[in-house]
Structure formats: structure tokens, C-alpha cells
Design a protein around this motif. Structure first.
Motif, short mmCIF file in Angstrom:
data_model
loop_
_atom_site.label_atom_id
_atom_site.label_comp_id
_atom_site.label_asym_id
_atom_site.label_seq_id
_atom_site.Cartn_x
_atom_site.Cartn_y
_atom_site.Cartn_z
N GLY A 203 0.62 -1.35 -0.06
CA GLY A 203 0.16 0.05 -0.02
C GLY A 203 0.78 1.38 -0.09
O GLY A 203 0.56 2.13 -0.84
N SER A 215 -5.09 5.99 -3.74
CA SER A 215 -5.14 5.40 -2.61
C SER A 215 -6.45 5.64 -2.07
O SER A 215 -7.70 4.72 -1.60
N ALA A 219 -10.38 0.71 -4.45
CA ALA A 219 -11.08 -0.20 -3.60
C ALA A 219 -10.13 -1.53 -3.46
O ALA A 219 -9.39 -1.74 -4.51
N GLU A 220 -10.03 -2.15 -2.40
CA GLU A 220 -9.16 -3.18 -2.30
C GLU A 220 -9.70 -4.38 -2.86
O GLU A 220 -10.97 -4.80 -2.63
N THR A 222 -9.53 -8.62 -3.18
CA THR A 222 -8.73 -9.90 -2.56
C THR A 222 -9.81 -10.92 -3.23
O THR A 222 -11.19 -10.93 -2.66
N SER A 231 -5.13 -10.00 -6.08
CA SER A 231 -4.95 -8.80 -4.87
C SER A 231 -4.52 -7.58 -5.61
O SER A 231 -4.38 -7.67 -6.70
N GLY A 232 -4.70 -6.47 -4.97
CA GLY A 232 -4.27 -5.24 -5.23
C GLY A 232 -5.46 -4.23 -5.20
O GLY A 232 -6.23 -4.34 -4.25
N LEU A 233 -5.38 -3.06 -5.87
CA LEU A 233 -6.12 -1.89 -5.57
C LEU A 233 -6.83 -1.63 -6.94
O LEU A 233 -5.99 -1.53 -7.94
N THR A 322 -16.47 -6.38 -6.07
CA THR A 322 -15.81 -5.38 -5.00
C THR A 322 -16.50 -3.89 -5.31
O THR A 322 -16.88 -3.40 -4.24
#
Length: 641
Positions: A203, A215, A219-220, A222, A231-233, A322
Motif C-alpha cells: 500500500g 489510494s 477499492a481493495e 482480494t 489482489s491489489g487496488l 468489489t
């Protein structure tokens, strides 16, 4: 013409054309080698956009003297001990250093871990010299000078120094995102120094490279399916860009630009982003190396998955889920844009001198009958006795002011401030009429009871202003209602088998045998969408029924698009996307129109429904449905902070 054996130097130059496309390609190969060597600090220096000089310095394990000569020979590597099915390093082909040495002046200085001295080897356009002793405390320093100077056919196709420097920076950013624990530094005569310090976690590294704004507007992600982890943003749909340069995709820590992954990313943002906009995302795929082939192209930017449909479905499904679970999140860009425009307008206004001493002891209050003094702006000084705007004389007068109804404007040339809860066009805004405009319990509810607050007014027949606990929200009523109608239509359409329309004469579509076979394998899934097909000979498909909602369309084109999609991605989303497009069109034309006056209870009902609907933060075209202004930002604009 007889067949001859090519010269070794010419062979290296041909191979270099695949590996080294531009200076950024050299930086990529050298930095990947430094990462594979276990470096914790990597410094990149450039000159002339990398065409004059490229220097990569690292503190990795180094190269032993006995291996320096092998390092600059083709197909020599230390990274394939497990074979092509267990590639755990970024580099593995053994072509980068010899390819670079065939088209430039290359020098490598290195000191292996635990060695008593450092050694250097030089390669001048394919001619090797060394190794010989040199001075170096640890790690490796690789210098590349005069890139493509003896290959003018490639040199003349390079871009300007500035463009090449930008490409180098982009390559380093992608590698730095994959390795947050490594410190990266880019410097040189052709650029300002850029440093990415070692980060505590992913992050922090993402914030270093893409900024805190991303950031805050991401949204995260997973998700996991059959040992494939994502995974990631992912940036909010309303936080978009005009190009795809801010998309960072990684497979087992390797930066890639695979078209299937890019297509899956676009699919995840379907229905929530405008067609000409591009999402901002940093996504990491992790899976067994045996299930992905990275040996597709010498540049290693493309990959092939054993099950591309699984990977694509994971990405699309994770993104949509998400965004559905993210709730109502508005991009900060909208509020920032409003504040910036307001500040710009404020800068054009020359404020009057801030002088107000009418109530101070010895001020004008004590000399009410004295001649007023002229101020610098040409107006007389303030006289409290003569001004209608004066402090309340007593608590009784204050109470009387509170009971007095608000004045109604009748003859002003300006537009009257109207309350949206009345059907009569001439009804003016007043405190007394608000109470009767909404049903019981609506207006009395505190603003902080709901994420979108309580509606207070409607502006210009299209924008709902709502008060929240932390500020205010401005809602585009047409865009918001369009999303609500669209989601309801999709739920109704896809919640059951779609109605189909039987063709009087089946449509026969000629295809290749492979395409016909692929479509036949997906016949059951297509039937659930209303498209009924079957094999018609070895290389044709017969279409007997089509989705009724599609109406009269080009059936052959639809089938061919489906076969192309199945061949490329292993999915059959074309039919569903066309049905969704029709639903979006219906929603757009059937939603509450701009200019329609809403009652207060209607505005609040719209806000409450938005809070319960997935993806309600943006309409079907990707426009934001609301903008939120924080109370802190409003107070700053008025100088209260």
C-alpha cells in the motif's frame, strides 16, 4: 541464392532486435537482473534519454570472475535450474546481456559476495575484452553507452530524449510496484532525480508511485479461485483516465501487458465506466508457475494461461463484486474540481478592505451624528444606527426574529428560490411551507441517519442537495435514477431464462470447424440467454432462436463475434453485453428526466434507494451520480479554518 551460415555477430544483432526495442528495454532487462540478484538498492542513471548512457548499480550478490565471460554469451544463465515449468525469476532466457553488447558499448563491473576483489568485462559491439581487476566495494555496475550507434536503422526510429526518458521511468515504476522492499533511484542529466524509498508494504509503495489520491479513490481487491489468487487496488469507476498508462498488471510478480488481462480489466468495469475512459488499477495475479507460460515473447510482456477463462472470470467477477460491496463511494475528483473552480472565481474578485470598527469603544457608534469618513473603496464608513443590518438589541428581539417567516421575493429580476416540493410554479420558498411538503418522519430524520443524508432542496430541476453529518451531497437525479432502473432491469432479465424468439427459417452461419466446435460446447449456456444454436455440418452453426429483447439484428455477425471471443478469451459474454446494452438504453430513456420537479419525499426516496443499489455511485455511462463536499473543505473556503 545459396543457403549460408550467418555470422555470429549478425545473429546477435538479429536477436537483439527482439529483446532491445528502445532504451527502456535495456533498463528493464538490467533492473530485472539486479532484482534476481537479491538487490535492496538499485540506482539507474541516464543521459540523452538512455541513448548516450545507461547505468544500473545494485548491491546484489554480484558475479564471480569465472562467470563474467559466460554472462555476456548467448543462452548462458543461472536461472533455469527447475526448467521452463518452474520459472521463479524475472529473467531466464540468457539473451539480454549479449544482445545489448552486440548493439552498444557494454561494461560490467562486479564483486561477488565474499570475493576479495572486483572484476570488469567490456563488450564493444560484440567484441569482448576481459575480465580484468577493477575497484568496487560490492554488487554490480552495468554501463551501456552509445546504444544503436552502429545500427542506424534502429536508431532513427527512436523518439525524442524526453519521450525515451519517460518510457524508462514507466518501466522502473512497474518494477518498483512489484518489489516494494527495494529502494529505487532514477537520476541523470536529462531528468530530475526520482527516488522510491523501500516501503513497509504494498500500500505504501502504491501511494509512492500513483499518489495518495489514488489510494483514497480505490477499492481493495482480494479474491481466489482454484489456487489462482488476485489482489491489489482498483480505482473507483468515477476515478478514471483518458488512457491506459495507469494500469499495472502483474503475474507472479512480473509486470505484463497481456491483452487478455487488459480485456478482463475492461470487462470488470463494464456498465460503470464511460467507453472512452480507462480505469486505474494495480492488480497482482499469483498462481502456480506450471499454469502460466511466460516464455511467449523475448520481451516477456505477454503470458499464456493454461485456463484463460478461469483467470478472466476471476478478474471480472472480483471487480464487479468489489464495486457492488463498496457501497456509495464518490471520487474525490468531483469535489476537488468544484473547490478548484470556486477558488479560481474567488481569485478574480477584489475584496473590500476588512475594516469594521463600528462597535469598538470610541468608534462610530459614539459619533453617530458625525460626518461619515470616506474609505478607500468610495463608500461611507459603517454607521450602525443607519444600517438595517445591526446586532439584536435584546433576547426578545432575537426570539421575534426566529418566529418571523422568511420573506418572499416577488418583483426581483433574479430567479426566485423555489422549494422543490411544490407543483405550483410560482410557489416561493418559506420555512412554513417546508413542514407540509413531506410526509411525517422524512424531514424530521437527522441528516446523519443515512449515508446520503436528508434532502433539503432541488436546484435547476435536476440536482438534489442533501445534508449529511459531515457536509453536503449534490445528486444528479437523472443519472442516479438511470442506474436504479438499469440494475432493476438486469435483475429481472438475468434472474431467469430469457424469452427467445423462434426464427421461421433457421439462420445458417458458416464458420471454421474449430469455431463451430467451440460454439457447440457453449450451446447450453447460450440457451439460457435466449440464443439456441446447434451444429449444422462440420463447419457451420444453425441458429434457431434468438433473444427476444434483441429484436431484428445481424444474427451472423453476433455468432461470429461470439466465436472470436471464445477463441481469444474462452468466454461468451457478447450476448449478455448486448442484452445489457439494450437494458441500459431502456433505463436511460425511462428514467426521471432532467428538469422534472420532485417533491421532498420523492427526493428522499431516491436517496434511500441509491443507498441500497449496487454501483449507484455512477450511472450506466460512467458519470458520477453524486458529488460529496466535506464540511471541512467548505469551512476552508470561507476562511473558518
Amino acid at each position: 541464392m545459396p543457403i549460408v551460415q550467418l555470422d555470429e555477430h549478425l545473429i546477435d544483432q538479429i536477436a537483439a532486435g527482439e529483446v532491445v526495442e528502445r532504451p527502456a528495454s535495456v533498463v528493464k532487462e538490467l533492473v530485472e537482473n539486479a532484482i534476481d540478484a537479491g538487490a535492496t538498492r538499485i540506482e539507474i542513471a541516464t543521459a540523452g534519454g538512455g541513448k548516450t548512457l545507461l547505468r544500473v548499480t545494485d548491491d546484489g550478490c554480484g558475479i564471480d570472475e569465472s562467470e563474467l565471460a559466460l554472462a555476456v554469451r548467448r543462452h548462458c544463465t543461472s536461472k533455469l535450474s527447475g526448467g521452463l515449468e518452474e520459472i521463479a525469476t524475472l529473467g531466464f532466457r540468457g539473451e539480454a546481456l549479449p544482445s545489448i553488447g552486440s548493439i552498444a558499448r557494454l561494461s560490467i563491473r562486479s564483486r561477488a559476495a565474499g570475493a576479495g576483489a572486483a572484476y570488469e568485462i567490456a563488450v564493444d559491439h560484440g567484441h569482448c575484452d576481459g575480465p580484468r581487476p577493477t575497484a568496487l566495494s560490492r554488487g554490480t555496475v552495468v554501463e551501456v553507452r552509445d546504444l544503436f550507434q552502429k545500427v542506424p536503422a534502429r536508431l532513427k526510429f527512436l523518439k525524442s530524449d524526453r519521450a525515451e526518458s519517460t518510457a524508462i521511468t514507466d518501466v522502473v515504476k512497474r518494477l518498483a510496484l512489484a518489489e516494494p522492499e527495494i529502494r529505487f533511484e532514477i537520476s541523470g542529466q536529462d531528468r530530475t532525480t526520482t527516488v522510491f524509498p523501500a516501503a513497509r508494504d504494498m500500500g505504501e509503495r502504491i501511494a509512492q508511485i500513483l499518489g495518495e489520491e489514488f489510494s483514497q479513490n480505490a477499492a481493495e481487491i482480494t479474491a481466489e479461485r482454484e489456487d489462482v489468487r488476485l489482489s491489489g487496488l482498483a480505482g473507483l469507476p468515477t476515478f478514471s483516465r483518458g488512457n491506459s498508462l495507469q494500469q499495472f498488471l502483474f503475474v507472479n510478480g512480473r509486470p505484463v501487458r497481456d491483452k487478455m488481462l487488459v480485456s478482463a480489466l475492461r470487462g470488470g468495469y463494464a456498465d460503470v465506466m464511460a467507453k472512452d475512459r480507462h480505469p486505474v488499477a494495480v492488480l497482482f495475479l499469483t498462481l502456480d508457475p506450471a499454469f502460466v507460460d511466460v516464455n511467449v515473447h523475448p520481451a516477456k510482456a505477454d503470458v499464456r494461461f493454461r485456463d484463460p477463462g478461469l483467470v478472466r472470470g476471476l478478474i471480472v467477477g472480483a471487480l464487479r463484486q468489489t464495486f457492488a460491496e463498496a457501497g456509495l463511494r464518490s471520487s474525490s475528483e468531483g469535489a476537488a474540481g468544484i473547490l478548484a473552480r470556486m477558488r479560481a472565481k474567488a481569485d478574480l474578485v477584489t475584496p473590500a478592505p476588512r475594516r469594521f470598527d463600528g462597535f469598538a469603544p470610541g468608534g462610530y457608534a459614539a459619533n453617530a451624528h458625525a460626518a461619515p469618513r470616506e474609505t478607500g473603496n468610495g463608500h461611507g464608513a459603517y454607521e450602525p444606527a443607519a444600517s438595517p443590518f445591526r446586532p439584536l438589541a435584546s433576547a426578545a428581539e432575537a426570539a421575534e426574529m426566529e418566529r418571523r417567516p422568511a420573506p418572499v421575493s416577488t418583483g426581483s429580476s433574479h430567479a426566485e428560490t423555489r422549494f422543490a416540493g411544490f407543483d405550483e410554479p410560482g410557489t416561493a420558498y418559506s420555512a412554513e411551507t417546508i413542514e407540509g411538503a413531506a410526509p411525517a418522519g422524512v424531514t424530521s430524520a437527522p441528516a446523519d441517519d443515512f449515508p446520503l443524508g436528508a434532502a433539503r432542496a432541488q436546484l435547476h430541476g435536476n440536482y438534489i442537495v442533501a445534508e449529511t453529518e459531515s457536509g453536503l451531497v449534490i445528486v444528479d437525479q437523472h443519472a442516479a435514477h438511470e442506474r436504479l432502473v438499469y440494475e432493476a432491469l438486469k435483475e429481472a432479465i438475468h434472474g431467469r431464462a430469457l424469452a427467445s424468439q423462434m426464427l421461421l427459417i433457421p439462420e445458417i452461419v458458416d464458420l471454421t470447424a474449430e469455431d463451430a466446435e467451440r460454439l457447440a460446447e457453449h450451446a447450453e449456456g447460450l440457451a439460457a440467454l435466449g440464443l439456441h444454436i446447434e451444429r449444422f455440418g462440420p463447419a457451420a452453426i444453425a441458429v434457431r432462436e434468438t433473444p427476444a429483447i434483441l429484436g431484428q439484428g445481424d444474427i451472423a455477425k453476433l455468432v461470429r463475434d461470439l466465436s472470436d471471443e471464445l477463441a481469444e478469451f474462452g468466454t461468451s459474454d457478447t450476448v449478455k453485453s448486448r442484452i445489457d446494452h439494450i437494458a441500459a438504453t431502456i433505463a436511460c430513456h425511462g428514467s426521471v428526466r432532467s428538469g422534472r420537479v420532485l417533491k421532498l419525499d420523492e427526493m428522499n426516496a431516491l436517496l434511500r434507494q441509491m443507498e441500497k443499489t449496487p454501483s449507484a455511485s455512477q450511472c450506466n455511462h460512467g458519470r458520477p451520480t453524486f458529488i460529496e463536499l466535506g464540511l471541512a473543505d467548505i469551512e476552508k473556503m470561507f476562511g473558518r479554518r
